[in-house]
Design an enzyme around this catalytic site. Structure first.
Site, PDB file in Angstrom:
ATOM      1  N   LYS A  52       0.701  -1.153  -0.037  1.00 25.61           N
ATOM      2  CA  LYS A  52       0.037  -0.075   0.059  1.00 25.61           C
ATOM      3  C   LYS A  52       0.775   1.250   0.097  1.00 25.61           C
ATOM      4  CE  LYS A  52      -4.009  -2.521   2.034  1.00 25.61           C
ATOM      5  NZ  LYS A  52      -4.812  -2.845   3.120  1.00 25.61           N
ATOM      6  N   GLN A  96      -4.636  -1.274   9.208  1.00 27.53           N
ATOM      7  CA  GLN A  96      -4.717  -2.612   8.848  1.00 27.53           C
ATOM      8  C   GLN A  96      -5.334  -3.644   9.680  1.00 27.53           C
ATOM      9  OE1 GLN A  96      -3.448  -3.267   5.480  1.00 27.53           O
ATOM     10  NE2 GLN A  96      -4.168  -5.444   6.028  1.00 27.53           N
ATOM     11  N   ASP A 119     -11.069   2.894   3.514  1.00 26.63           N
ATOM     12  CA  ASP A 119     -11.506   1.434   3.714  1.00 26.63           C
ATOM     13  C   ASP A 119     -13.314   1.474   3.473  1.00 26.63           C
ATOM     14  OD1 ASP A 119      -9.525  -0.425   3.346  1.00 26.63           O
ATOM     15  OD2 ASP A 119      -9.146  -0.405   5.512  1.00 26.63           O
TER      16      ASP A 119
END
Ligand code: NAD
Length: 292
Positions: A52, A96, A119
């Site tokens: 990422k 995460q 997200d």
């Protein structure tokens, strides 16, 4: 039979994001910034975060990485998120997952400012998706699934029967809502579904997000159907090695399907590209400008 190439589709998307970022920097003095928080040392999470960060930098965005010890308290983690919520240089925040067991994932997700929740897991964003509001930041993997289905079927998915297998909040449910927004007739199947094979055999589009290697067999698939395989499973091969496979039996499926996403190289690469797209969207909407 068409093999839907997620790798090059993702590359093209990242290229167009990079073009937009260049304009934002030159014309608006806005360099989108994505903050990624990694708690602990889970090896798979470390690889995801590394990828990422690398791709964020490659499209010209700023990347801020926060590595936290596995025993960090929930309060400390929430305080860090709060600080990032209030930092104008940070346009997107991603924590995460999974988190260590002593931390409540929901509490963490709900602390992220919805407009920075790239997200798309915050209740405000899932609620907006549910209500069909365009302001929603939509989960990344589901967005990738729709883009790939359209590679085979074109932009108009109306009237197609889509069978989604798996009802997680991360993949199954949001992908079903997106397909509904595209005017598909959606069947959402899961572990308690009966006669899954015969349900699938009526599907124009199958999205498999189960996490069971090669579960969807060739004779479940309607000839010509579009098969989007989200599963990522590592299995042992006869040669004593391991191999990544999807939830679909690829060898069987390619004999009947009209198009299929391979694993790896299908849905996987789309996820980070869509994360960067969300960061771009979030940055522009925070500044009240259209995406260039
Ligand atoms: P999950 O474990 O949260 O959900 C799995 C779903 O499958 C559940 O809703 C369950 O009801 C359903 N299920 C389980 N057994 C079933 C059965 N026998 N028949 C029908 N349905 C069944 O998993 P998830 O997070 O949604 O991920 C699914 C898969 O997708 C995993 O392999 C994961 O690694 C992969 N994944 C890939 C990406 C990516 O490509 N970037 C992103 C997220 C998840």
């Amino acid at each position: 039979m068409m093999v839907i190439d997620g790798k090059s589709t993702a590359e093209n998307l990242r290229q167009s994001i990079a073009d937009s970022v260049r304009v934002l920097i030159e014309q608006y003095d806005l360099q989108p910034g994505l903050a990624v928080i990694l708690v602990g040392e889970d090896p798979a999470s470390q690889v995801y975060v590394r990828n990422k960060v690398r791709q964020t930098l490659e499209v010209g965005m700023k990347s801020m990485e926060y590595r936290m010890p596995p025993d960090i308290s929930q309060a400390e983690l929430l305080a860090r998120i709060d600080q990032l919520n209030n930092d104008p240089a940070v346009n997107g925040i991603l924590v995460q997952l999974p988190l260590p067991a002593h931390i409540d994932e929901n509490a963490v997700i709900e602390t992220i400012a919805p407009e920075k929740d790239v997200d798309g897991f915050h209740t405000i964003n899932s609620g907006r998706l549910m209500n069909g509001q365009t302001a929603a930041l939509v989960p990344c993997t589901p967005q990738g699934c729709i883009i790939l289905a359209k590679q085979h079927l074109g932009d108009d998915l109306s009237g197609k029967h889509a069978v989604v297998i798996g009802r997680s909040n991360i993949v199954g449910k949001p992908v079903a809502l997106l397909l509904l927004q595209e005017n598909c007739t959606v069947t959402l199947a899961h572990s308690r579904t009966e006669n899954l094979g015969s349900l699938c055999s009526d599907a124009d589009i199958i999205v498999a997000a189960v996490g069971r290697p090669q579960m969807i067999k060739g004779d479940w698939i309607k000839p010509g159907a579009t098969v989007i395989d989200v599963g990522i499973n590592r299995i042992d091969t006869a040669a004593g090695k391991t191999q990544l496979v999807g939830d679909v039996d690829y060898a069987e499926a390619q004999e009947v399907a009209g198009a299929i996403t391979p694993v790896p190289g299908g849905v996987g690469p789309m996820t980070i590209a869509c994360l960067l797209q969300n960061t771009l969207t979030a940055s522009c909407s925070q500044r009240g400008i259209a995406i260039p």
